[in-house]
Every structure is written in C-alpha cells, then in structure tokens.
Design an enzyme around this catalytic site. Structure first.
Site, PDB file in Angstrom:
ATOM      1  N   SER A  95      66.497  11.761   2.232  1.00 37.79           N
ATOM      2  CA  SER A  95      67.761  11.462   1.557  1.00 37.79           C
ATOM      3  C   SER A  95      68.962  11.832   2.427  1.00 37.79           C
ATOM      4  CB  SER A  95      67.769  12.180   0.214  1.00 37.79           C
ATOM      5  OG  SER A  95      68.578  11.482  -0.663  1.00 37.79           O
TER       6      SER A  95
ATOM      7  N   LYS B  52      69.528  10.906   6.408  1.00 28.63           N
ATOM      8  CA  LYS B  52      70.710  10.433   7.155  1.00 28.63           C
ATOM      9  C   LYS B  52      70.920  11.368   8.351  1.00 28.63           C
ATOM     10  CE  LYS B  52      73.065   9.856   2.601  1.00 28.63           C
ATOM     11  NZ  LYS B  52      72.526   8.721   1.923  1.00 28.63           N
TER      12      LYS B  52
ATOM     13  N   TRP C 209      68.757   2.701  -5.501  1.00 31.11           N
ATOM     14  CA  TRP C 209      70.051   3.263  -5.077  1.00 31.11           C
ATOM     15  C   TRP C 209      70.149   3.319  -3.545  1.00 31.11           C
ATOM     16  CZ3 TRP C 209      74.579   3.748  -6.941  1.00 31.11           C
ATOM     17  CH2 TRP C 209      75.454   4.751  -6.557  1.00 31.11           C
TER      18      TRP C 209
ATOM     19  N   HIS D 250      62.511   8.600  -5.809  1.00 31.99           N
ATOM     20  CA  HIS D 250      63.246   9.109  -4.651  1.00 31.99           C
ATOM     21  C   HIS D 250      62.750  10.524  -4.348  1.00 31.99           C
ATOM     22  CE1 HIS D 250      66.860   9.659  -2.178  1.00 31.99           C
ATOM     23  NE2 HIS D 250      67.084  10.795  -2.807  1.00 31.99           N
TER      24      HIS D 250
HETATM   25  C1  GCU Z   1      72.731  10.928  -3.874  1.00 25.07           C
HETATM   26  C2  GCU Z   1      73.514  10.140  -2.856  1.00 25.07           C
HETATM   27  C3  GCU Z   1      72.635   9.631  -1.713  1.00 25.07           C
HETATM   28  C4  GCU Z   1      71.784  10.746  -1.155  1.00 25.07           C
HETATM   29  C5  GCU Z   1      71.055  11.451  -2.268  1.00 25.07           C
HETATM   30  C6  GCU Z   1      70.278  12.672  -1.830  1.00 25.07           C
HETATM   31  O1  GCU Z   1      71.899  10.060  -4.579  1.00 25.07           O
HETATM   32  O2  GCU Z   1      74.168   9.105  -3.525  1.00 25.07           O
HETATM   33  O3  GCU Z   1      73.427   9.088  -0.694  1.00 25.07           O
HETATM   34  O4  GCU Z   1      70.897  10.246  -0.191  1.00 25.07           O
HETATM   35  O5  GCU Z   1      71.975  11.906  -3.222  1.00 25.07           O
HETATM   36  O6  GCU Z   1      70.579  13.284  -0.821  1.00 25.07           O
HETATM   37  O7  GCU Z   1      69.364  13.053  -2.591  1.00 25.07           O
END
Ligand code: GCU
Length: 423
Positions: free
Chosen positions: A261, A265, A352, A403
């Site tokens: 997540s 990134k 998402w 997720h």
């Molecule tokens: C939120 C956010 C995402 C991110 C995620 C996470 O959903 O919108 O961009 O990747 O959190 O880090 O769990």
C-alpha cells in the site's frame, strides 16, 4: 424552517459536495495519452539500453523528483549501527533474530530499529526481503523477544494500541501480513523497520521525524520541491540497506525490497532511486505507486493529496485534477527499476488501488526491459484472479480478496525471487 431542519439541510449539502469531490470512480478514463517511456523530452526516440541509461532514465528520475515524490537530499549521514540483541535460537531454534539500532547522526534521538530474522544453520549469507512495517517490529511476529516500539502510531485500537502507543497486545498483531516462518523456510531472511521511526504518518508532524536533520538554517519544513513522507521512508529503506551490506550473514546482492500500500509506493520509489535493491515488489500500491494515474480509476491524485498531504512533495499538489499535465505517469516509475526484476501485485477487492492500472504500468514499462533483451508483460489485458504471470522480469498477479499482503502474495514473491536469486 427550524434550526434543526436547517442544520440537517446544511449537513446534507456538505455531504453531497464532499461525495462529489471524493466520488469513488470505478470506470477508467480512456481518452488520455500516456507519456512514451522511450521518447525523451526533446523528442528523441531511445532505441538502446545504453541510451536509456545515458539520457532518458535520468530525465524520468528527475521528473519524478521534481513533480511527484520530491527530491531526496544527497547529504550523507554519519550512520552508526549498534546491535542491541542477537538470538541464534529464535523461533524454536529455527532462526537467528537480530535487532540493530541504526543511528543517523550523533544526536541519538534520530534512529531506526531494524529487526532481522535469518534462516538457521544455512552456513551461508542469506538473501533477504526488506520492508517497512505499519504496526511496529513487534507487530510482525508474536515472538516475545522483539522490542516493543515506543514511537507514536496511527492506530489507537485498544488493547494493541492505546492513545497511539503500542502495548504488549500488539505483538504479532500484523503477523498475517508477514509470513515469517514461510519466508525463513524458503531460505530467505526478513528485515523490517517500523516506518514511524523515520517519520510519523500524520500530516503536520514532519518535524517529529528525520526531516529536520536536512534543513538549511532557518528552514522549518521541506520546500515544495523536497521530499515528503514517502521520500523519507524510502530513504530509510536505503539506510537499512546500508546496514545489510555490513552484515556478513546477509547476501546484500540479493535484497528484495517489498512494501504494502503506501509502503508499496515507498518500495517502488526506493527501488527506483537505489540500484542496490536487486528486486522490487509492490503489493497493492495503487495511486502514487504502480497505478496509471491518467486512468482516474478509484483513488486519484487530488483525493490522495487531500487525505494525505504529507506523503508527496508540495509540487505534486499542482496536479490535483490535472493528471494529464503531469509530465510522467507511473509506468515510468516501474521502468526506472529496469533491468532489475519488479513484481506488481493487486487484490481483486482492492478496486481503490486500480488493479488493471497497476497491471498496465508493468505492461507499459516493458519496452524498457525489452531494450535489455528481457521480457516484461506481454499481454495488454491483465490475467484473471489468482493467475500469476511471472515468466519474465516483470511479475504480476491479482490475488482474490482484500487490500492486504497475504500468504498467497508471499508465495508468489518467493517463487519469483527464487528464479533470480537461486540460479
Ligand atoms: C488509503 C490510501 C491509499 C493507500 C492506503 C494504504 O487507502 O487512499 O493510497 O495505499 O491507504 O496505505 O493502506
């Protein structure tokens, strides 16, 4: 209308406006043009790996620095590694567990704690998966020998976290995401660091992290072209790599950086900047990670920058609702990792993060791998659920489910890493 009625109306209008702004859009835009990864800004077509490395790669890296994640300071810190504990009979005698504190400078308030598990009795340096964690090192495994982080946490879900601080009950709280025994049984080590050791994940608390170590006189926050939290966390991964290079029980040429997540990134950005990471793994990284932003599917730049203004650079805010003006798209972040292997994973319920967009960034990065004679992703259409495509140097799967980073994901990462690390 009485006051209560007016109040209800005002709330309803506010909700509608917010819903409009943050509408979760699950149809992709199609009328966009992706920047051509092989076309330089001056219009020259790149046709060889040599030219890619000589001009285009640096150009793209700079565009990401200037427009997205912000610049990472070049300043070298006087690192010091102190081994706080070693247990060669951890996890019922199957593993060695080390805990190492990495001080970033002589002011000992700036440090991160590295938890390292190594497979027992192999007699040779181990390849390692390295990733930041969300819940503190103690949340990765219930092993009572792990020090409990004293830092601030985003969580306040008692009993594991009370008032944003971890308790004994947080031990192993995120062990579902970290398959420690499975990783060790496959012959890999696992190194992990709590991301909050580098910077708390909360807007407005940048000065509670390591950023001030890099300020010029009088500076009170990173400038618009300087890093945000993602850049700071990625810097921490490189410092963990600095440590791994000093540990003779680690095969530092075989370190795969992995993240889930927002930390996916981060893993991509760390891998793009630091070529010592031999494999880069993005688990459900989504917007600002692997997903093609021009698709505007699921989360968008504006939504992310509003909810998490501290993650990316000040300059990235210029592209809120203007993704077509961004001089890069995220297939080019993947391309920066070439020719090193990269693995992108999505989850079917994680719309998402735009699974199809995550796949496509691998697909559109493939021409760069081809320059090296390597195979990327061949089909323009993503594979079905639980059908990994990983014969080439870019791997991809969409796990069925939520997720998260789960056993299925780890099984694919281990299989992929085996192909490169166990030749
Ligand atoms: C939120 C956010 C995402 C991110 C995620 C996470 O959903 O919108 O961009 O990747 O959190 O880090 O769990």
């Amino acid at each position: 209308m009485n006051r209560l009625g007016l109040h209800i109306w005002l709330v309803a209008i506010a909700v509608l406006i917010t819903a409009g702004t943050y509408a979760q859009k699950y149809t992709a835009d199609t009328g966009y043009q992706l920047p051509d990864v092989l076309l330089t800004q001056s219009g020259k077509k790149i046709t060889s790996a040599k030219d890619w490395e000589k001009s285009r790669r640096a150009e793209i890296l700079k565009l990401f620095e200037e427009n997205v994640q912000g610049k990472t300071p070049a300043k070298k810190m006087p690192l010091k590694f102190v081994t706080l504990s070693i247990n060669t009979h951890a996890l019922n005698g199957t593993a060695t567990r080390k805990q190492v504190r990495a001080y970033f400078t002589t002011d000992e308030k700036y440090y991160m704690d590295i938890l390292l598990y190594l497979p027992g009795n192999t007699g040779k340096p181990a390849p390692v998966f390295l990733g930041l964690n969300f819940g503190g090192n103690q949340a990765v495994h219930a092993d009572t020998g792990i020090f409990i982080s004293q830092r601030w946490f985003r969580y306040a879900n008692a009993p594991a976290y009370i008032n944003h601080y971890a308790t004994e009950a947080s031990r192993g709280a995120q062990s579902n995401d970290w398959e420690v025994e499975k990783i060790l049984a496959a012959g890999y080590g696992l190194a992990t660091v709590y991301y909050g050791d580098l910077q708390p994940d909360s807007a407005g608390s940048v000065n509670a992290g390591i950023a001030p170590l890099f300020y010029k006189a009088g500076q009170t926050k990173p400038a618009d072209d300087e890093w945000g939290a993602i850049g700071i966390w990625a810097w921490g991964l490189s410092r963990a790599m600095d440590y791994l290079e000093t540990d003779k029980d680690v095969d530092a040429k075989k370190v795969a950086v992995v993240g889930h997540s927002r930390l996916g990134k981060t893993a991509l950005w760390a891998g793009a900047q630091d070529k010592r990471f031999a494999i880069v793994i993005s688990n459900n990284s989504g917007e600002g990670g692997a997903a093609i932003t021009r698709r505007k599917y699921g989360e968008t730049i504006a939504i992310m920058n509003k909810a998490f203004p501290h993650w990316f650079s000040g300059h990235f805010k210029k592209y809120n609702d203007r993704e077509n003006d961004l001089p890069v798209d995220f297939h080019e972040l993947i391309a920066l990792i070439a020719p090193r292997p990269v693995y992108i994973a999505s989850a079917s319920d994680d719309q998402w993060a735009d699974p199809a967009g995550e796949y496509q960034s691998g697909y559109y990065a493939s021409p760069v791998y081809n320059l090296y004679g390597l195979q990327g992703l061949i089909s323009v259409t993503p594979p079905g659920i639980n059908t990994p495509v990983s014969e080439g140097s870019i791997g991809y799967h969409m796990r069925q489910g939520e997720h998260a980073m789960r056993l299925y994901d780890w099984q694919q990462y281990i299989r992929f890493a085996d192909r490169f690390f166990r030749k």
